[in-house]
Scaffold this motif. Structure first.
Motif, PDB file in Angstrom:
ATOM      1  N   MET A  51     -11.553   9.442  14.024  1.00 16.44           N
ATOM      2  CA  MET A  51     -12.340   9.919  15.493  1.00 16.44           C
ATOM      3  C   MET A  51     -13.429   9.457  15.824  1.00 16.44           C
ATOM      4  SD  MET A  51      -9.390  11.230  16.251  1.00 16.44           S
ATOM      5  CE  MET A  51      -9.949  11.865  17.666  1.00 16.44           C
ATOM      6  N   SER A  52     -14.808   9.057  15.189  1.00 18.33           N
ATOM      7  CA  SER A  52     -16.279   9.403  15.569  1.00 18.33           C
ATOM      8  C   SER A  52     -16.440   8.044  15.994  1.00 18.33           C
ATOM      9  CB  SER A  52     -17.170   9.133  14.214  1.00 18.33           C
ATOM     10  OG  SER A  52     -16.697   8.411  13.256  1.00 18.33           O
ATOM     11  N   LEU A  53     -15.105   7.492  15.714  1.00 18.97           N
ATOM     12  CA  LEU A  53     -15.337   5.691  15.992  1.00 18.97           C
ATOM     13  C   LEU A  53     -14.947   5.769  17.354  1.00 18.97           C
ATOM     14  CD1 LEU A  53     -14.137   3.946  13.433  1.00 18.97           C
ATOM     15  CD2 LEU A  53     -16.375   3.672  14.030  1.00 18.97           C
ATOM     16  N   GLY A  54     -13.649   6.504  18.243  1.00 25.13           N
ATOM     17  CA  GLY A  54     -13.962   6.804  19.329  1.00 25.13           C
ATOM     18  C   GLY A  54     -13.301   4.652  20.115  1.00 25.13           C
ATOM     19  N   ILE A  55     -11.602   4.631  19.172  1.00 24.37           N
ATOM     20  CA  ILE A  55     -11.523   3.983  19.383  1.00 24.37           C
ATOM     21  C   ILE A  55     -10.453   3.566  20.325  1.00 24.37           C
ATOM     22  CG2 ILE A  55      -9.880   1.933  18.227  1.00 24.37           C
ATOM     23  CD1 ILE A  55     -10.770   3.458  15.771  1.00 24.37           C
ATOM     24  N   ARG A  56     -10.648   2.822  21.248  1.00 20.18           N
ATOM     25  CA  ARG A  56      -9.402   2.066  22.276  1.00 20.18           C
ATOM     26  C   ARG A  56      -8.737   1.168  22.663  1.00 20.18           C
ATOM     27  NH1 ARG A  56     -14.745   3.467  26.416  1.00 20.18           N
ATOM     28  NH2 ARG A  56     -15.118   5.439  25.895  1.00 20.18           N
ATOM     29  N   GLN A  57      -7.432   0.882  23.306  1.00 17.53           N
ATOM     30  CA  GLN A  57      -6.021  -0.241  23.772  1.00 17.53           C
ATOM     31  C   GLN A  57      -7.627  -1.446  23.743  1.00 17.53           C
ATOM     32  OE1 GLN A  57      -4.206   0.052  27.341  1.00 17.53           O
ATOM     33  NE2 GLN A  57      -2.864  -1.282  25.898  1.00 17.53           N
ATOM     34  N   GLY A  58      -7.434  -2.731  22.743  1.00 13.61           N
ATOM     35  CA  GLY A  58      -7.932  -3.662  22.618  1.00 13.61           C
ATOM     36  C   GLY A  58      -8.690  -4.107  22.051  1.00 13.61           C
ATOM     37  N   GLU A  59      -9.157  -2.459  21.384  1.00 16.47           N
ATOM     38  CA  GLU A  59     -10.756  -3.013  20.584  1.00 16.47           C
ATOM     39  C   GLU A  59      -9.929  -3.331  18.884  1.00 16.47           C
ATOM     40  OE1 GLU A  59     -14.270  -0.376  22.385  1.00 16.47           O
ATOM     41  OE2 GLU A  59     -12.416   0.729  20.925  1.00 16.47           O
ATOM     42  N   THR A  60     -11.050  -4.269  18.443  1.00 17.29           N
ATOM     43  CA  THR A  60     -10.715  -4.799  17.052  1.00 17.29           C
ATOM     44  C   THR A  60     -10.980  -3.725  16.264  1.00 17.29           C
ATOM     45  OG1 THR A  60     -12.239  -6.066  17.332  1.00 17.29           O
ATOM     46  CG2 THR A  60     -10.118  -7.203  17.771  1.00 17.29           C
ATOM     47  N   LEU A  61     -10.580  -3.745  15.108  1.00 20.71           N
ATOM     48  CA  LEU A  61     -10.972  -3.365  13.813  1.00 20.71           C
ATOM     49  C   LEU A  61     -10.795  -4.094  12.486  1.00 20.71           C
ATOM     50  CD1 LEU A  61      -9.594  -0.037  14.286  1.00 20.71           C
ATOM     51  CD2 LEU A  61     -11.638  -0.295  14.740  1.00 20.71           C
ATOM     52  N   THR A  62     -12.008  -3.993  12.100  1.00 22.72           N
ATOM     53  CA  THR A  62     -11.745  -4.889  10.522  1.00 22.72           C
ATOM     54  C   THR A  62     -11.188  -3.487   9.926  1.00 22.72           C
ATOM     55  OG1 THR A  62     -12.713  -5.881  10.716  1.00 22.72           O
ATOM     56  CG2 THR A  62     -12.223  -6.474   8.548  1.00 22.72           C
ATOM     57  N   VAL A  63     -10.538  -3.885   8.758  1.00 22.85           N
ATOM     58  CA  VAL A  63      -9.762  -3.013   7.247  1.00 22.85           C
ATOM     59  C   VAL A  63     -10.003  -3.405   6.335  1.00 22.85           C
ATOM     60  CG1 VAL A  63      -7.590  -1.887   6.658  1.00 22.85           C
ATOM     61  CG2 VAL A  63      -7.848  -1.618   8.910  1.00 22.85           C
ATOM     62  N   VAL A  64     -10.565  -3.008   5.510  1.00 19.19           N
ATOM     63  CA  VAL A  64     -11.034  -3.485   4.129  1.00 19.19           C
ATOM     64  C   VAL A  64     -10.828  -2.331   3.241  1.00 19.19           C
ATOM     65  CG1 VAL A  64     -13.010  -4.697   2.474  1.00 19.19           C
ATOM     66  CG2 VAL A  64     -12.957  -4.744   4.765  1.00 19.19           C
ATOM     67  N   THR A  65      -9.589  -2.990   2.352  1.00 23.27           N
ATOM     68  CA  THR A  65      -9.384  -2.337   0.982  1.00 23.27           C
ATOM     69  C   THR A  65      -9.873  -2.989  -0.472  1.00 23.27           C
ATOM     70  OG1 THR A  65      -7.031  -3.609   1.105  1.00 23.27           O
ATOM     71  CG2 THR A  65      -7.281  -1.673   2.679  1.00 23.27           C
ATOM     72  N   GLU A  66     -10.055  -2.342  -1.377  1.00 21.67           N
ATOM     73  CA  GLU A  66     -10.485  -2.351  -2.097  1.00 21.67           C
ATOM     74  C   GLU A  66      -9.512  -1.487  -3.755  1.00 21.67           C
ATOM     75  OE1 GLU A  66     -15.168  -4.019  -4.555  1.00 21.67           O
ATOM     76  OE2 GLU A  66     -14.636  -3.289  -2.570  1.00 21.67           O
ATOM     77  N   GLY A  67      -8.832  -2.245  -4.547  1.00 23.80           N
ATOM     78  CA  GLY A  67      -8.801  -1.695  -5.881  1.00 23.80           C
ATOM     79  C   GLY A  67      -7.621  -2.066  -5.506  1.00 23.80           C
ATOM     80  N   GLU A  68      -6.493  -0.772  -6.265  1.00 20.01           N
ATOM     81  CA  GLU A  68      -5.237  -0.762  -6.770  1.00 20.01           C
ATOM     82  C   GLU A  68      -4.758  -0.753  -5.513  1.00 20.01           C
ATOM     83  OE1 GLU A  68      -2.091   2.107  -9.568  1.00 20.01           O
ATOM     84  OE2 GLU A  68      -4.414   2.217 -10.004  1.00 20.01           O
ATOM     85  N   GLN A  69      -3.896  -1.577  -5.573  1.00 17.48           N
ATOM     86  CA  GLN A  69      -2.333  -1.494  -4.371  1.00 17.48           C
ATOM     87  C   GLN A  69      -3.510  -1.675  -2.706  1.00 17.48           C
ATOM     88  OE1 GLN A  69      -0.047   2.118  -4.498  1.00 17.48           O
ATOM     89  NE2 GLN A  69       1.455   1.594  -6.364  1.00 17.48           N
ATOM     90  N   GLU A  70      -4.664  -2.267  -3.321  1.00 19.32           N
ATOM     91  CA  GLU A  70      -4.808  -3.133  -2.041  1.00 19.32           C
ATOM     92  C   GLU A  70      -4.759  -3.581  -0.539  1.00 19.32           C
ATOM     93  OE1 GLU A  70      -7.379  -7.004  -3.396  1.00 19.32           O
ATOM     94  OE2 GLU A  70      -8.382  -4.526  -4.213  1.00 19.32           O
ATOM     95  N   GLN A  71      -3.798  -4.248  -1.139  1.00 22.17           N
ATOM     96  CA  GLN A  71      -2.553  -5.749  -0.011  1.00 22.17           C
ATOM     97  C   GLN A  71      -1.318  -4.504   0.381  1.00 22.17           C
ATOM     98  OE1 GLN A  71      -3.420  -8.498   0.927  1.00 22.17           O
ATOM     99  NE2 GLN A  71      -4.477  -9.187  -0.965  1.00 22.17           N
ATOM    100  N   GLU A  72      -1.023  -3.870  -0.302  1.00 18.38           N
ATOM    101  CA  GLU A  72      -0.111  -2.447   0.791  1.00 18.38           C
ATOM    102  C   GLU A  72      -0.521  -1.618   1.241  1.00 18.38           C
ATOM    103  OE1 GLU A  72      -0.485  -3.361  -3.461  1.00 18.38           O
ATOM    104  OE2 GLU A  72       1.693  -3.719  -3.831  1.00 18.38           O
ATOM    105  N   ALA A  73      -1.724  -0.926   1.480  1.00 16.13           N
ATOM    106  CA  ALA A  73      -2.774  -0.639   2.016  1.00 16.13           C
ATOM    107  C   ALA A  73      -3.062  -1.241   3.205  1.00 16.13           C
ATOM    108  CB  ALA A  73      -3.883   0.411   1.185  1.00 16.13           C
ATOM    109  N   LEU A  74      -3.569  -2.329   2.747  1.00 15.97           N
ATOM    110  CA  LEU A  74      -4.197  -2.963   4.056  1.00 15.97           C
ATOM    111  C   LEU A  74      -2.645  -3.706   5.123  1.00 15.97           C
ATOM    112  CD1 LEU A  74      -6.165  -4.781   5.335  1.00 15.97           C
ATOM    113  CD2 LEU A  74      -5.563  -6.785   4.035  1.00 15.97           C
ATOM    114  N   GLN A  75      -1.386  -3.753   4.666  1.00 20.69           N
ATOM    115  CA  GLN A  75      -0.564  -3.989   5.594  1.00 20.69           C
ATOM    116  C   GLN A  75      -0.034  -2.518   6.040  1.00 20.69           C
ATOM    117  OE1 GLN A  75       3.035  -5.781   3.535  1.00 20.69           O
ATOM    118  NE2 GLN A  75       4.323  -5.530   5.657  1.00 20.69           N
TER     119      GLN A  75
END
Length: 86
Positions: A51-75
């Motif tokens: 919530m602190s990011l104040g994310i609006r339509q059209g903005e881009t976010l980078t998601v980084v996952t690390e560890g067990e099931q990282e690919q599944e979590a990313l998707q």
């Protein structure tokens, strides 16, 4: 480690309800899930962080996952980010 950029499609941005869904989805995985917007990094398992990011339509976010099931979590987290939820 897995990383991907996603775009917010929801006209209301990532407000409380979709943010909570994102946190619940991220929390279902044992790996670390981080969301980066501009120069801010937050734990995707923290509703206050999201919530602190104040994310609006059209903005881009980078998601980084690390560890067990990282690919599944990313998707799964990416699907929430790019979905249109009211």
């Amino acid at each position: 480690m897995a990383e991907k950029v996603f775009t917010i499609k929801n006209p209301s941005g990532l407000h409380a309800r979709p943010a909570m869904m994102l946190v619940q989805k991220a929390s279902a995985f044992p790996c670390e899930v981080t969301i980066i917007k501009d120069d801010k990094k937050v734990n995707a398992k923290s509703i206050m962080g999201i919530m602190s990011l104040g994310i609006r339509q059209g903005e881009t976010l980078t998601v980084v996952t690390e560890g067990e099931q990282e690919q599944e979590a990313l998707q799964a987290v990416g699907e929430i980010i790019e979905s249109v939820l009211e």
